[in-house]
Every structure is written in C-alpha cells, then in structure tokens.
Design an enzyme around this catalytic site. Structure first.
Site, mmCIF file in Angstrom:
data_model
loop_
_atom_site.group_PDB
_atom_site.id
_atom_site.type_symbol
_atom_site.label_atom_id
_atom_site.label_comp_id
_atom_site.label_asym_id
_atom_site.label_seq_id
_atom_site.Cartn_x
_atom_site.Cartn_y
_atom_site.Cartn_z
ATOM 1 N N ARG A 77 0.839 -1.166 0.081
ATOM 2 C CA ARG A 77 0.078 0.169 -0.155
ATOM 3 C C ARG A 77 0.952 1.167 0.034
ATOM 4 O O ARG A 77 1.869 1.342 0.722
ATOM 5 C CB ARG A 77 -0.744 0.120 1.173
ATOM 6 N N ASP A 78 0.450 2.258 -0.697
ATOM 7 C CA ASP A 78 1.273 3.579 -0.733
ATOM 8 C C ASP A 78 1.043 4.256 0.357
ATOM 9 O O ASP A 78 -0.061 4.270 1.143
ATOM 10 C CB ASP A 78 0.536 4.457 -2.046
ATOM 11 N N ASN B 182 4.341 5.971 -14.108
ATOM 12 C CA ASN B 182 5.107 7.181 -14.248
ATOM 13 C C ASN B 182 6.517 7.087 -14.760
ATOM 14 O O ASN B 182 6.992 6.069 -14.501
ATOM 15 C CB ASN B 182 5.307 7.932 -13.126
ATOM 16 N N VAL C 262 10.030 7.829 -7.364
ATOM 17 C CA VAL C 262 11.189 6.733 -7.034
ATOM 18 C C VAL C 262 11.598 5.983 -8.219
ATOM 19 O O VAL C 262 10.805 5.506 -9.080
ATOM 20 C CB VAL C 262 10.548 5.431 -5.948
ATOM 21 N N HIS D 244 7.626 0.798 -11.088
ATOM 22 C CA HIS D 244 6.397 0.649 -10.398
ATOM 23 C C HIS D 244 5.077 0.880 -10.825
ATOM 24 O O HIS D 244 5.103 1.834 -11.650
ATOM 25 C CB HIS D 244 6.300 1.043 -8.982
ATOM 26 N N HIS E 6 1.077 1.716 -10.136
ATOM 27 C CA HIS E 6 0.193 2.197 -9.294
ATOM 28 C C HIS E 6 -1.204 1.717 -9.579
ATOM 29 O O HIS E 6 -1.708 1.682 -10.813
ATOM 30 C CB HIS E 6 -0.154 3.770 -9.030
#
Length: 115
Positions: free
Chosen positions: A30-31, A88, A97, A101, A103
């Site tokens: 989880r973010d 991104n 970062v 990754h 999201h």
C-alpha cells in the site's frame, strides 16, 4: 537491489510496509500517501529504474505486473466499479522513486484528469 532505492529497501524488509502480495518476483504494498481508498504499488523485486530501462525479455515481467494488478483489484473489490493503472516515467512524468512500479488506484470515482 540498490542500497539507495527506497523500494529496494522495502522489498528487502529494511523499511516496513503494508505488503499485500509477494510471489518472489513481484511485491505489492500500500502507498504511504494514498490518493484513493485503494492505492497499491506493484514492483518487481529486480531493480529496474523505470520504463526506459526495460530490456528485451522483460515482456513477461511487465505482463505479470499487470495481471497481479488485476488480481489485486479483484481482491480489493474494485474490479467491477473500475480502477486506474498508472506507470510514471522519469521526473517530468511524475516518477518520484526510480524503481519501476505500477500504481493500482481505485475505490472511488476518479476524475477524468491524469494529473
């Protein structure tokens, strides 16, 4: 793995996280700054800085990341109502970062903007 990468440090257990998936190749957690009720980051264990560093042969890994996102959306109960998948790329693309990754964002109506 790199010592300075926060996601590598999360994956190694050096930094605690709320892990929701781990299959030995892909980890999802989880973010810590969620923008929706469901906001999960899905990352490969192998350090890849971003989309531009993907190499021939990484197709299966990228496909698995997307399939894990679908599985987690089902688990979170947002697969029917809808969700957003975001990758991104680079600082101007919003990548904070430098570890590839994806999201998984959902759990509420998302606006039409991508920003």
């Amino acid at each position: 793995m790199t010592d300075e990468c926060v996601f590598c440090r999360i994956i190694s257990g050096e930094i605690p996280s709320n892990t929701v998936y781990d299959d030995g190749e892909i980890v999802a957690f989880r973010d810590v700054q969620p923008i929706a009720p469901t906001h999960i980051l899905i990352v490969p264990r192998r350090h890849i800085s971003g989309v531009n560093e993907l190499a021939p042969g990484d197709e299966a890994l990228v496909g698995r990341i997307v399939l894990v996102a679908r599985q987690l959306a089902q688990k979170e109960g947002i697969d029917e109502s809808g969700y957003r998948l975001v990758v991104n790329c680079g600082p101007d693309g919003g990548q904070a970062v430098m570890h590839l990754h994806l999201h998984l964002i959902g759990g509420r109506k998302l606006d039409d903007s991508l920003g």
